[in-house]
Design a protein around this motif. Structure first.
Motif, PDB file in Angstrom:
ATOM      1  N   ALA A 166      25.891  49.362  32.377  1.00 19.27           N
ATOM      2  CA  ALA A 166      26.545  48.100  32.222  1.00 19.27           C
ATOM      3  C   ALA A 166      27.765  48.076  31.348  1.00 19.27           C
ATOM      4  CB  ALA A 166      25.606  46.856  31.738  1.00 19.27           C
ATOM      5  N   GLY A 167      27.525  48.894  30.165  1.00 21.05           N
ATOM      6  CA  GLY A 167      28.639  49.257  29.508  1.00 21.05           C
ATOM      7  C   GLY A 167      29.790  49.928  29.993  1.00 21.05           C
ATOM      8  N   ARG A 168      29.280  51.119  30.896  1.00 19.88           N
ATOM      9  CA  ARG A 168      30.489  51.669  31.591  1.00 19.88           C
ATOM     10  C   ARG A 168      31.086  51.058  32.663  1.00 19.88           C
ATOM     11  NH1 ARG A 168      26.130  55.860  31.520  1.00 19.88           N
ATOM     12  NH2 ARG A 168      25.564  55.147  33.537  1.00 19.88           N
ATOM     13  N   ASP A 169      30.426  50.112  33.333  1.00 21.38           N
ATOM     14  CA  ASP A 169      30.849  49.127  34.093  1.00 21.38           C
ATOM     15  C   ASP A 169      31.974  48.456  33.499  1.00 21.38           C
ATOM     16  OD1 ASP A 169      29.195  50.296  36.120  1.00 21.38           O
ATOM     17  OD2 ASP A 169      28.022  48.557  36.407  1.00 21.38           O
ATOM     18  N   ASP A 170      31.592  47.735  32.415  1.00 24.56           N
ATOM     19  CA  ASP A 170      32.666  47.149  31.447  1.00 24.56           C
ATOM     20  C   ASP A 170      34.046  47.706  31.267  1.00 24.56           C
ATOM     21  OD1 ASP A 170      33.408  44.548  30.289  1.00 24.56           O
ATOM     22  OD2 ASP A 170      32.984  45.654  28.348  1.00 24.56           O
ATOM     23  N   ILE A 171      33.855  48.933  30.744  1.00 21.56           N
ATOM     24  CA  ILE A 171      34.950  49.728  30.548  1.00 21.56           C
ATOM     25  C   ILE A 171      35.882  49.788  31.852  1.00 21.56           C
ATOM     26  CG2 ILE A 171      35.804  52.244  30.000  1.00 21.56           C
ATOM     27  CD1 ILE A 171      33.341  52.224  27.923  1.00 21.56           C
ATOM     28  N   LEU A 172      35.354  50.237  32.832  1.00 16.94           N
ATOM     29  CA  LEU A 172      36.097  50.317  34.300  1.00 16.94           C
ATOM     30  C   LEU A 172      36.780  49.108  34.439  1.00 16.94           C
ATOM     31  CD1 LEU A 172      33.727  52.355  36.616  1.00 16.94           C
ATOM     32  CD2 LEU A 172      35.793  53.051  35.644  1.00 16.94           C
ATOM     33  N   ARG A 173      36.023  47.841  34.353  1.00 18.45           N
ATOM     34  CA  ARG A 173      36.649  46.660  34.716  1.00 18.45           C
ATOM     35  C   ARG A 173      37.901  46.447  33.793  1.00 18.45           C
ATOM     36  NH1 ARG A 173      31.578  44.837  34.399  1.00 18.45           N
ATOM     37  NH2 ARG A 173      30.696  44.502  36.579  1.00 18.45           N
ATOM     38  N   ARG A 174      37.670  46.912  32.510  1.00 21.12           N
ATOM     39  CA  ARG A 174      38.978  46.641  31.570  1.00 21.12           C
ATOM     40  C   ARG A 174      40.127  47.423  31.838  1.00 21.12           C
ATOM     41  NH1 ARG A 174      37.114  44.455  26.078  1.00 21.12           N
ATOM     42  NH2 ARG A 174      35.018  43.532  26.691  1.00 21.12           N
ATOM     43  N   CYS A 175      39.697  48.551  32.202  1.00 20.10           N
ATOM     44  CA  CYS A 175      40.667  49.690  32.635  1.00 20.10           C
ATOM     45  C   CYS A 175      41.566  49.057  33.751  1.00 20.10           C
ATOM     46  CB  CYS A 175      40.354  51.038  33.020  1.00 20.10           C
ATOM     47  SG  CYS A 175      39.587  51.974  31.336  1.00 20.10           S
TER      48      CYS A 175
END
Length: 113
Positions: free
Chosen positions: A23-32
């Protein structure tokens, strides 16, 4: 953006560099992705596949890459969410997933032009 084109696999490498749950990695991808969209980039794909684009980028844009713009939704949030979900459905292998982000993309724009 300092470069006109960037592959999702570079964003995934950044996200995976943190010791975070999925979930944290997904959030970073979304923000990028949201940051790239805000900078004027569009979801795109190289005609001929990711290997064509990687090869051309390493050769200063030669022999050239034709980019097609991809439609993932109407808002930046919809676009980011759709790309992350598609990436996860495809097994989360960024090298097999050929979404790129490029500026000023039309159906026939070539890399470096």
């Amino acid at each position: 953006m300092d470069v006109d084109e960037i592959s999702l696999h570079w964003l995934v490498a950044v996200a995976q560099g943190f010791a975070l749950p999925q979930a944290g990695r997904d959030d970073i991808l979304r923000r990028c992705i949201l940051a790239l969209l805000a900078a004027g980039a569009h979801p795109s794909a190289p005609v001929g596949g990711a290997a064509v684009a990687h090869s051309a980028l390493w050769r200063n844009g030669s022999p050239g890459v034709v980019w097609k713009r991809l439609d993932y939704g109407d808002t930046p949030e919809m676009i980011a969410e759709a790309i992350v979900e598609e990436w996860r459905r495809n097994g989360s292998d960024p090298l097999d997933f050929s979404v790129w982000f490029a500026r000023n993309v039309s159906h026939d724009r070539k890399l470096g032009t």
